[in-house]
Scaffold this active site. Structure first.
Site, PDB file in Angstrom:
ATOM      1  N   CYS A 183      -4.382  13.190  11.861  1.00  0.00           N
ATOM      2  CA  CYS A 183      -5.064  11.902  11.891  1.00  0.00           C
ATOM      3  C   CYS A 183      -4.936  11.358  13.299  1.00  0.00           C
ATOM      4  CB  CYS A 183      -4.489  10.939  10.854  1.00  0.00           C
ATOM      5  SG  CYS A 183      -2.869  10.293  11.276  1.00  0.00           S
ATOM      6  N   ASP A 233       5.033   1.284  12.041  1.00  0.00           N
ATOM      7  CA  ASP A 233       3.827   0.572  11.628  1.00  0.00           C
ATOM      8  C   ASP A 233       3.758  -0.860  12.160  1.00  0.00           C
ATOM      9  OD1 ASP A 233       2.745   2.704  10.333  1.00  0.00           O
ATOM     10  OD2 ASP A 233       3.208   2.031   8.312  1.00  0.00           O
ATOM     11  N   ARG A 261       1.142  15.023  11.685  1.00  0.00           N
ATOM     12  CA  ARG A 261       1.691  14.827  10.342  1.00  0.00           C
ATOM     13  C   ARG A 261       1.570  16.090   9.479  1.00  0.00           C
ATOM     14  NH1 ARG A 261       0.894   8.721   8.154  1.00  0.00           N
ATOM     15  NH2 ARG A 261      -0.915   8.214   9.360  1.00  0.00           N
ATOM     16  N   LYS A 291       0.837  -1.206   0.000  1.00  0.00           N
ATOM     17  CA  LYS A 291       0.000   0.000   0.000  1.00  0.00           C
ATOM     18  C   LYS A 291       0.869   1.252   0.000  1.00  0.00           C
ATOM     19  CE  LYS A 291      -1.727   1.610   3.924  1.00  0.00           C
ATOM     20  NZ  LYS A 291      -1.508   3.074   4.094  1.00  0.00           N
ATOM     21  N   ASN A 292       1.886   1.268   0.846  1.00  0.00           N
ATOM     22  CA  ASN A 292       2.694   2.471   1.005  1.00  0.00           C
ATOM     23  C   ASN A 292       3.626   2.732  -0.168  1.00  0.00           C
ATOM     24  OD1 ASN A 292       1.508   3.023   3.464  1.00  0.00           O
ATOM     25  ND2 ASN A 292       3.107   2.036   4.666  1.00  0.00           N
ATOM     26  N   ARG A 315      -8.326  -0.371   5.234  1.00  0.00           N
ATOM     27  CA  ARG A 315      -7.505   0.620   4.520  1.00  0.00           C
ATOM     28  C   ARG A 315      -6.179   0.022   4.078  1.00  0.00           C
ATOM     29  NH1 ARG A 315      -5.694   4.594   8.006  1.00  0.00           N
ATOM     30  NH2 ARG A 315      -4.558   5.263   6.165  1.00  0.00           N
TER      31      ARG A 315
END
Length: 434
Positions: A133, A322, A138, A39-40, A414
């Site tokens: 978030c 993460d 961020r 995803k990243n 997500r």
């Protein structure tokens, strides 16, 4: 086509919010898991596809909500997106819009990454500021300050970044004030079409950034690393059509390695590049897991006796933030007290309260968490607060006797593709319900 608008989008969103996972724990996981695309890595590559005026073909995009949102964002900017089997084809022959709306950017921090390519291509852009978030603020000030050094003028009005490059983007020497993954990605993309040469220093060097650079080189950009954290970009005037396969998801890989360790399981994860996750492998070896590596596969056997360890999150190649929540679950089973220091985000211990409800003994002080070991988790009804917190609750539930329920799993969707299906394949008792 990826098209979800109006009431259909609202209905889908409401449906996802109402879904939850039921986890019946105390099973040892055994088998093989294929790791999905990153995803990243996919998100900045999708943003970078805007540099093209024709067609880009991408393979190995993960089927997760953040990718769907980014594709919707590209669609809103005029890109034509088609999905054919395992390929996503992005046609930019009529892409001419420069407005990225709050409705799409607000759910996904990576939305700000369209700012760089739009400025490079059109000399102007109006992009919603993504704001904060749940895990931290961020800010995008590092992005904006660096872009201004390429000749960008900007102002922020009613939550939108209004940016222009009156003379086009001009190459420059830029040193980031702090290591930032997003700012590094945005500037690499923007500088690829700038006039002249750009030198970026104090760059983030995550594997996903290296994958972005490989993609940009594939479409005709001139980029090379000149030192560990410095990169040279010579602007080009034309982008080529290309086909590119995105790298594996190293956070998904790490999550399933921890799942094996915490359940005393026996799992092989496939479709990975082991050297990229060497820090995670070394950390799991230190706590007692038995790990063997070969080619594109990592085999792990969890040990009943887990050793305590102190961990500090750090930019790559350090231990990834993460995976902090997942590792915390594992250290609850260790023989002694462990300490985790979170040095990336200021608010990333929100899973602690839920883990303590399951019987964990974790206390926090600022950016440090003390984790008491020798804990047996108890089944409970749980509330997810963010993407990685969601999966940490699942890992804890996998070790608890009885049924746990994880609510608000739209966070989970997500970033994890078919997580319940993959876990079921290796013996977990887990199901999605409305």
């Amino acid at each position: 086509r990826w098209k979800i608008y109006g009431s259909n989008w609202c209905n889908l969103t409401q449906s996802l919010i109402m879904q939850k996972l039921e986890v019946f724990g105390a099973n040892k996981l055994k088998g093989k898991i294929n790791i999905s695309g990153s995803k990243n890595a996919s998100l900045p590559i999708l943003a970078a596809s805007l540099l093209s005026k024709s067609k880009i073909t991408l393979k190995n995009l993960p089927k997760v909500k953040d990718i769907e949102t980014m594709l919707l964002l590209l669609d809103s900017l005029g890109s034509k997106v088609k999905k054919i089997k395992d390929k996503t084809i992005i046609n930019n022959s009529n892409q001419n819009k420069t407005f990225a709306s709050y409705n799409l950017v607000k759910t996904m921090r990576a939305g700000i990454l369209v700012l760089g390519p739009l400025l490079a291509k059109f000399g102007k852009a109006r992009v919603s500021s993504p704001g904060g978030c749940s895990i931290g603020v961020r800010p995008i000030d590092i992005h904006l300050k660096a872009l201004s050094q390429l000749g960008v003028k900007y102002k922020i009005n009613q939550g939108y970044v209004h940016a222009t490059a009156p003379n086009g983007l001009i190459g420059s020497k830029i040193r980031f004030s702090k290591i930032s993954v997003g700012a590094t990605e945005n500037l690499i993309i923007a500088a690829s079409l700038a006039k002249g040469t750009t030198i970026l220093s104090n760059c983030a060097i995550e594997p996903e950034i290296k994958d972005l650079v490989s993609f940009l080189i594939k479409i005709g950009c001139k980029i090379n690393w000149i030192s560990k954290r410095s990169i040279k970009i010579v602007g080009v005037s034309k982008i080529k059509d290309a086909s590119y396969s995105v790298m594996f998801d190293r956070i998904e890989a790490g999550t399933y390695l921890v799942a094996a360790a915490v359940t005393e399981g026996n799992i092989s994860i496939k479709n990975v590049i082991p050297r990229i996750i060497q820090t995670e492998i070394n950390t799991l070896k230190k706590i007692g897991a038995k790990i063997k590596v070969k080619n594109d596969e990592v085999h792990i056997v969890g040990n009943k006796k887990i050793k305590s360890i102190n961990i500090k999150t750090a930019p790559y190649p350090g231990f990834p933030t993460d995976l902090q929540a997942q590792m915390m679950v594992l250290l609850c089973k260790a023989n002694k007290q462990s300490v985790i220091k979170e040095d990336i985000f200021e608010n990333r211990f929100m899973h602690v309260a839920e883990l303590n409800r399951m019987g964990a003994k974790i206390s926090t002080d600022g950016n440090k968490a003390k984790v008491i070991g020798n804990i047996n988790f108890e089944a409970a009804e749980l509330m997810a607060t963010d993407l990685r917190a969601s999966v940490s609750l699942i890992l804890a539930a996998l070790t608890a006797k009885g049924k746990s329920v994880v609510n608000r799993i739209y966070h989970l969707d997500r970033g994890y593709e078919n997580i319940e299906k993959k876990l079921k394949k290796v013996g977990a008792k887990i199901r999605r319900v409305n």
